[in-house]
Motif scaffolding. Structure first.
Motif, PDB file in Angstrom:
ATOM      1  N   PRO A 123       1.024   3.452  -1.413  1.00 36.00           N
ATOM      2  CA  PRO A 123      -0.181   3.658  -0.595  1.00 36.00           C
ATOM      3  C   PRO A 123      -0.535   5.134  -0.448  1.00 36.00           C
ATOM      4  O   PRO A 123       0.311   6.017  -0.614  1.00 36.00           O
ATOM      5  CB  PRO A 123       0.214   3.062   0.753  1.00 36.00           C
ATOM      6  CG  PRO A 123       1.694   3.278   0.821  1.00 36.00           C
ATOM      7  CD  PRO A 123       2.206   3.147  -0.592  1.00 36.00           C
ATOM      8  N   ILE A 124      -1.785   5.368  -0.111  1.00 39.75           N
ATOM      9  CA  ILE A 124      -2.269   6.739   0.078  1.00 39.75           C
ATOM     10  C   ILE A 124      -2.640   6.948   1.546  1.00 39.75           C
ATOM     11  O   ILE A 124      -3.031   5.999   2.233  1.00 39.75           O
ATOM     12  CB  ILE A 124      -3.512   7.026  -0.802  1.00 39.75           C
ATOM     13  CG1 ILE A 124      -4.566   5.935  -0.586  1.00 39.75           C
ATOM     14  CG2 ILE A 124      -3.129   7.156  -2.253  1.00 39.75           C
ATOM     15  CD1 ILE A 124      -5.873   6.219  -1.270  1.00 39.75           C
ATOM     16  N   PRO A 125      -2.504   8.173   2.037  1.00 38.48           N
ATOM     17  CA  PRO A 125      -3.043   8.460   3.360  1.00 38.48           C
ATOM     18  C   PRO A 125      -4.578   8.398   3.296  1.00 38.48           C
ATOM     19  O   PRO A 125      -5.185   8.928   2.365  1.00 38.48           O
ATOM     20  CB  PRO A 125      -2.546   9.875   3.657  1.00 38.48           C
ATOM     21  CG  PRO A 125      -2.232  10.466   2.325  1.00 38.48           C
ATOM     22  CD  PRO A 125      -1.863   9.342   1.416  1.00 38.48           C
ATOM     23  N   LEU A 126      -5.172   7.726   4.244  1.00 33.45           N
ATOM     24  CA  LEU A 126      -6.622   7.495   4.211  1.00 33.45           C
ATOM     25  C   LEU A 126      -7.310   8.568   5.037  1.00 33.45           C
ATOM     26  O   LEU A 126      -7.502   8.433   6.248  1.00 33.45           O
ATOM     27  CB  LEU A 126      -6.909   6.086   4.752  1.00 33.45           C
ATOM     28  CG  LEU A 126      -6.190   4.964   3.994  1.00 33.45           C
ATOM     29  CD1 LEU A 126      -6.254   3.645   4.771  1.00 33.45           C
ATOM     30  CD2 LEU A 126      -6.778   4.790   2.598  1.00 33.45           C
ATOM     31  N   ASN A 127      -7.657   9.675   4.385  1.00 31.39           N
ATOM     32  CA  ASN A 127      -8.311  10.781   5.087  1.00 31.39           C
ATOM     33  C   ASN A 127      -9.259  11.522   4.136  1.00 31.39           C
ATOM     34  O   ASN A 127      -9.392  11.157   2.964  1.00 31.39           O
ATOM     35  CB  ASN A 127      -7.269  11.709   5.709  1.00 31.39           C
ATOM     36  CG  ASN A 127      -6.298  12.268   4.662  1.00 31.39           C
ATOM     37  OD1 ASN A 127      -6.659  12.444   3.498  1.00 31.39           O
ATOM     38  ND2 ASN A 127      -5.058  12.528   5.080  1.00 31.39           N
ATOM     39  N   GLU A 128      -9.890  12.552   4.653  1.00 33.18           N
ATOM     40  CA  GLU A 128     -10.921  13.255   3.875  1.00 33.18           C
ATOM     41  C   GLU A 128     -10.340  13.915   2.632  1.00 33.18           C
ATOM     42  O   GLU A 128     -10.956  13.907   1.565  1.00 33.18           O
ATOM     43  CB  GLU A 128     -11.605  14.311   4.756  1.00 33.18           C
ATOM     44  CG  GLU A 128     -12.327  13.753   5.974  1.00 33.18           C
ATOM     45  CD  GLU A 128     -13.555  12.916   5.617  1.00 33.18           C
ATOM     46  OE1 GLU A 128     -14.096  13.099   4.514  1.00 33.18           O
ATOM     47  OE2 GLU A 128     -13.956  12.069   6.443  1.00 33.18           O
ATOM     48  N   SER A 182      -0.072  -3.223   1.203  1.00 38.63           N
ATOM     49  CA  SER A 182       0.775  -2.080   1.540  1.00 38.63           C
ATOM     50  C   SER A 182       1.665  -2.401   2.732  1.00 38.63           C
ATOM     51  O   SER A 182       1.435  -3.368   3.467  1.00 38.63           O
ATOM     52  CB  SER A 182      -0.068  -0.829   1.793  1.00 38.63           C
ATOM     53  OG  SER A 182      -0.977  -1.045   2.845  1.00 38.63           O
ATOM     54  N   TYR A 183       2.673  -1.555   2.886  1.00 41.66           N
ATOM     55  CA  TYR A 183       3.738  -1.838   3.858  1.00 41.66           C
ATOM     56  C   TYR A 183       3.988  -0.676   4.806  1.00 41.66           C
ATOM     57  O   TYR A 183       4.770  -0.797   5.740  1.00 41.66           O
ATOM     58  CB  TYR A 183       5.023  -2.234   3.098  1.00 41.66           C
ATOM     59  CG  TYR A 183       4.716  -3.306   2.089  1.00 41.66           C
ATOM     60  CD1 TYR A 183       4.602  -4.635   2.486  1.00 41.66           C
ATOM     61  CD2 TYR A 183       4.428  -2.989   0.761  1.00 41.66           C
ATOM     62  CE1 TYR A 183       4.229  -5.626   1.587  1.00 41.66           C
ATOM     63  CE2 TYR A 183       4.063  -3.966  -0.152  1.00 41.66           C
ATOM     64  CZ  TYR A 183       3.958  -5.280   0.272  1.00 41.66           C
ATOM     65  OH  TYR A 183       3.569  -6.258  -0.616  1.00 41.66           O
ATOM     66  N   VAL A 184       3.361   0.460   4.536  1.00 37.91           N
ATOM     67  CA  VAL A 184       3.424   1.574   5.489  1.00 37.91           C
ATOM     68  C   VAL A 184       2.018   2.130   5.705  1.00 37.91           C
ATOM     69  O   VAL A 184       1.126   1.943   4.876  1.00 37.91           O
ATOM     70  CB  VAL A 184       4.332   2.744   5.011  1.00 37.91           C
ATOM     71  CG1 VAL A 184       5.765   2.291   4.823  1.00 37.91           C
ATOM     72  CG2 VAL A 184       3.785   3.387   3.744  1.00 37.91           C
ATOM     73  N   THR A 185       1.870   2.801   6.826  1.00 38.62           N
ATOM     74  CA  THR A 185       0.658   3.580   7.092  1.00 38.62           C
ATOM     75  C   THR A 185       1.087   5.011   7.391  1.00 38.62           C
ATOM     76  O   THR A 185       2.226   5.264   7.798  1.00 38.62           O
ATOM     77  CB  THR A 185      -0.106   3.018   8.305  1.00 38.62           C
ATOM     78  OG1 THR A 185       0.823   2.866   9.391  1.00 38.62           O
ATOM     79  CG2 THR A 185      -0.736   1.678   7.982  1.00 38.62           C
ATOM     80  N   PHE A 186       0.175   5.932   7.172  1.00 42.01           N
ATOM     81  CA  PHE A 186       0.492   7.349   7.341  1.00 42.01           C
ATOM     82  C   PHE A 186      -0.093   7.873   8.657  1.00 42.01           C
ATOM     83  O   PHE A 186      -1.233   7.546   9.021  1.00 42.01           O
ATOM     84  CB  PHE A 186      -0.092   8.164   6.187  1.00 42.01           C
ATOM     85  CG  PHE A 186       0.563   7.892   4.868  1.00 42.01           C
ATOM     86  CD1 PHE A 186       1.675   8.626   4.460  1.00 42.01           C
ATOM     87  CD2 PHE A 186       0.082   6.896   4.031  1.00 42.01           C
ATOM     88  CE1 PHE A 186       2.281   8.379   3.232  1.00 42.01           C
ATOM     89  CE2 PHE A 186       0.678   6.640   2.817  1.00 42.01           C
ATOM     90  CZ  PHE A 186       1.783   7.381   2.408  1.00 42.01           C
ATOM     91  N   ALA A 187       0.688   8.715   9.313  1.00 48.99           N
ATOM     92  CA  ALA A 187       0.171   9.378  10.507  1.00 48.99           C
ATOM     93  C   ALA A 187      -1.037  10.249  10.140  1.00 48.99           C
ATOM     94  O   ALA A 187      -1.904  10.506  10.983  1.00 48.99           O
ATOM     95  CB  ALA A 187       1.277  10.236  11.135  1.00 48.99           C
ATOM     96  N   ALA A 188      -1.100  10.661   8.887  1.00 48.21           N
ATOM     97  CA  ALA A 188      -2.191  11.543   8.443  1.00 48.21           C
ATOM     98  C   ALA A 188      -3.492  10.788   8.174  1.00 48.21           C
ATOM     99  O   ALA A 188      -4.515  11.412   7.874  1.00 48.21           O
ATOM    100  CB  ALA A 188      -1.758  12.296   7.179  1.00 48.21           C
ATOM    101  N   SER A 189      -3.472   9.463   8.252  1.00 46.41           N
ATOM    102  CA  SER A 189      -4.698   8.697   8.003  1.00 46.41           C
ATOM    103  C   SER A 189      -5.674   8.858   9.164  1.00 46.41           C
ATOM    104  O   SER A 189      -5.277   8.874  10.337  1.00 46.41           O
ATOM    105  CB  SER A 189      -4.376   7.214   7.816  1.00 46.41           C
ATOM    106  OG  SER A 189      -3.721   7.006   6.586  1.00 46.41           O
TER     107      SER A 189
END
Lengths: 308, 363
Positions: free
Chosen positions: A116-121, A149-156
């Motif tokens: 997964p990717i961090p979802l941000n600009e 996906s199985y994780v999320t990023f704090a940076a999203s």
């Protein structure tokens, strides 16, 4: 405003081409609307897989679905890979070429997972730019799938559907809406899958994926090893209604049953196209659902050799 | 300070690829070089869900990484996995994945360095006398055989030219990626593979093969005076292998046991089936030689004697028949007495097996 499906035809109900079904397909020519192939299994093949594919491509529409584009990686794009992809697409007259919104490795390595990717600009700019480059090489719009996906990023900083929407508009690409992945991720990340399906840009959705998954009680794993469960069918009905109908494909990659069973599963979609819309249930289980703890997501796509 | 995409990816990859688990991965130097966070503080990077902690969520990827690739290696080396048993095989494979992590876009290349890795890590590496053979050589030989079979199965072959009316040897020898991108425009012609036809029978296969590979009769018709300067061009799928153990026989035995197990599994519980339990015994060392080729997309194994291997190797290396025979006599002077009769039989046998594309005669 774009034409529905970015102008691509609605191919109907298709099945993912798997080696265990080669013989059945060649012998029986089942009335499947189309086949989707795993691109990497054929782009370098000089043996039976490629030979079988070319026979099948004579009779059925082929769509190419890749697992190694790694569009989200910060490693440079692999232009050799892209050129091989392009050659294969031309050879089998692929209706479109898809891959996943993910990355598979960095620093020259390939984990062979859809990470997964961090979802941000920052990621949005990065992915959008790379999609443009890929589309320039392939000389066709890329179609990208929402991964499970199985994780999320704090940076999203945004939802996945918001990211997909902006990405598709900015890069002018298509989307492959995997409603099973939406459901799996919605359980794993505690979001509303209906809101997700309602908000993706429907005219850019070229194709839909269906699959089974494994319930591990605390989370779902995208194992592609069983029937499509009712909440996923409910999301499919919603997607069908909002898109006006899209090419639909069933993936079955582990514990693969005989071809007629796989085909019958995707044909169930016909009933759902005609069914009154019912709200999807958010419960992660279904009657008789299996609970497992050792499931592996994104099963292998490995071709075993035949030898005498 | 927020972490950038490159940092996050390098960190996540280091964490999930760590062989000792997620916590060890987070504490590893490779991960901390990107993001210096402790396992207890990992929520600063990876969010938790209502049901799982951040570490538990990362474990899904960590478990999947090794499970997926170990499964792939077991499928690439089924005989070796059967000889060792899955548990021991997985130990070798885990070490291999750390020494040679995948750098290819395709899983089909995952095991490319496995035999090399077994050689590099053999426990008796510094103790062996020159020419001495021990059990690691058996594992290495089996790995080499299985990898070669995989390469021949999906590498370039002669079937396409045999299926086409426009047979041309250079097209067969071209790299597969070029050839596949230039598929002859034969759609609709009688040579186009047709879904209506069942897979070709063996006799049909051999008929097709004779159109593209060198016919035994053609070979037999070569005037004797032209033989020494003749060059035999091998099919692109021909591979010659030299082993220190009789691994081709071992492979055959494994296949028999597997087939018996398949039949057995249909009738009774599988706990008595030896295949896959590492119960096959180590054979005695014995030099052995093998040719691999492919006919109608199925890999064929042809056992060779040592003189046959020497002769074929010289021919594949591009030597003309006279030079190849000289090489054979140099290494096997005792073979001179029977050579004339042997050569005739060998060449006929190899041509019948489809090992040569064509013969190039002087002038």
């Amino acid at each position: 405003m774009h034409a529905p499906r970015l102008g691509h035809a609605n191919l109907g109900l298709g099945v993912g081409l798997r080696t265990v079904h080669y013989q059945h397909i060649l012998e029986h020519q089942p009335a499947v609307d189309w086949f989707e192939i795993i691109s990497e299994n054929y782009m370098d093949s000089g043996g039976r897989p490629r030979y079988v594919l070319e026979q099948i491509a004579e009779r059925y529409p082929i769509v190419m679905h890749g697992v190694s584009l790694s569009i989200g990686s910060t490693d440079p794009l692999d232009h050799d890979y892209l050129l091989r992809l392009k050659k294969l697409a031309a050879a089998v007259k692929a209706r479109w070429v898809s891959d996943h919104l993910c990355w598979t490795g960095v620093a020259g390595r390939n984990t062979h997972d859809l990470l997964p990717i961090p979802l941000n600009e920052e990621t949005l700019r990065h992915v959008t730019e790379r999609i443009r480059i890929v589309q320039d090489v392939l000389q066709r719009p890329l179609v990208l799938e929402n991964p499970s996906s199985y994780v999320t990023f704090a940076a999203s900083t945004m939802s996945e559907w918001e990211f997909l929407t902006r990405m598709a508009e900015d890069a002018d690409c298509g989307l492959l809406l995997d409603v099973n992945n939406v459901y799996v991720s919605s359980v794993n990340h505690d979001f509303d899958p209906v809101e997700y399906v309602q908000n993706v840009p429907h005219r850019r959705v070229v194709q839909c994926h269906l699959a089974g998954h494994t319930n591990c009680r605390t989370h779902l794993i995208d194992t592609h090893d069983g029937e499509v469960i009712d909440p996923v069918w409910a999301l499919y009905r919603k997607a069908h209604e909002l898109t006006g109908g899209i090419s639909t494909l069933l993936e079955w990659d582990a514990s693969i049953p005989p071809f007629p069973v796989v085909h019958a599963e995707v044909l169930k979609a016909k009933q759902h196209m005609q069914t009154e819309l019912a709200p999807p249930r958010l419960a992660a289980t279904r009657s008789g659902a299996r609970f497992e703890t050792s499931a592996v997501p994104h099963p292998l796509h490995f071709v075993a050799p035949e030898v005498q | 300070m927020p972490h950038n995409l490159s940092q996050l990816q390098r960190w996540l990859q280091a964490v999930i690829m760590h062989p000792h688990g997620i916590a060890a991965g987070i504490k590893s130097a490779e991960a901390r070089e990107e993001i210096a966070v402790l396992p207890g503080d990992v929520e600063q990077v990876i969010g938790r869900s209502q049901a799982l902690t951040s570490i538990e969520r990362l474990e899904i990827y960590g478990n999947a990484y090794y499970s997926r690739l170990l499964e792939c290696l077991r499928e690439s080396f089924p005989v070796l996995a059967g000889a060792l048993g899955n548990e021991l095989f997985d130990q070798f494979a885990m070490a291999y994945l750390q020494a040679y992590p995948s750098t290819s876009y395709t899983l089909s290349q995952l095991g490319a360095n496995f035999a090399r890795h077994l050689e590099e890590t053999r426990p008796d590496r510094d103790e062996l006398a020159p020419g001495e053979v021990s059990w690691p050589d058996f594992l290495i030989d089996v790995a080499r055989l299985e990898w070669a079979i995989g390469e021949v199965f999906d590498g370039p072959g002669v079937e396409r030219a045999a299926h086409s009316d426009e047979v041309a040897a250079p097209a067969v020898e071209a790299p597969v990626v070029v050839r596949t991108g230039k598929r002859p425009e034969s759609a609709g012609t009688r040579s186009t593979p047709n879904l209506a036809s069942p897979p070709p029978s063996q006799s049909h296969i051999d008929d097709r093969k004779s159109h593209i590979t060198l016919d035994p009769a053609t070979l037999a018709a070569i005037p004797p005076e032209q033989w020494p300067a003749a060059r035999l061009v091998p099919v692109p799928c021909l591979r010659l292998l030299e082993f220190r153990f009789p691994v081709n026989d071992y492979f055959t035995e494994h296949r028999k046991l597997r087939d018996a197990a398949d039949g057995h599994a249909n009738h009774a519980p599988a706990e008595d089936v030896p295949v896959g339990d590492g119960r096959l015994t180590l054979p005695e060392p014995c030099d052995s030689y093998l040719a691999l080729t492919r006919i109608n997309y199925v890999v064929r194994r042809i056992a060779l004697s040592q003189p046959q291997y020497v002769l074929l190797s010289a021919l594949v290396a591009g030597q003309c028949v006279g030079e190849a025979i000289e090489a054979l006599v140099r290494t096997n002077p005792q073979s001179v007495d029977t050579l004339a009769a042997d050569l005739k039989a060998w060449f006929a046998q190899w041509a019948a097996a489809g090992l040569f594309l064509r013969v190039e005669l002087p002038g």
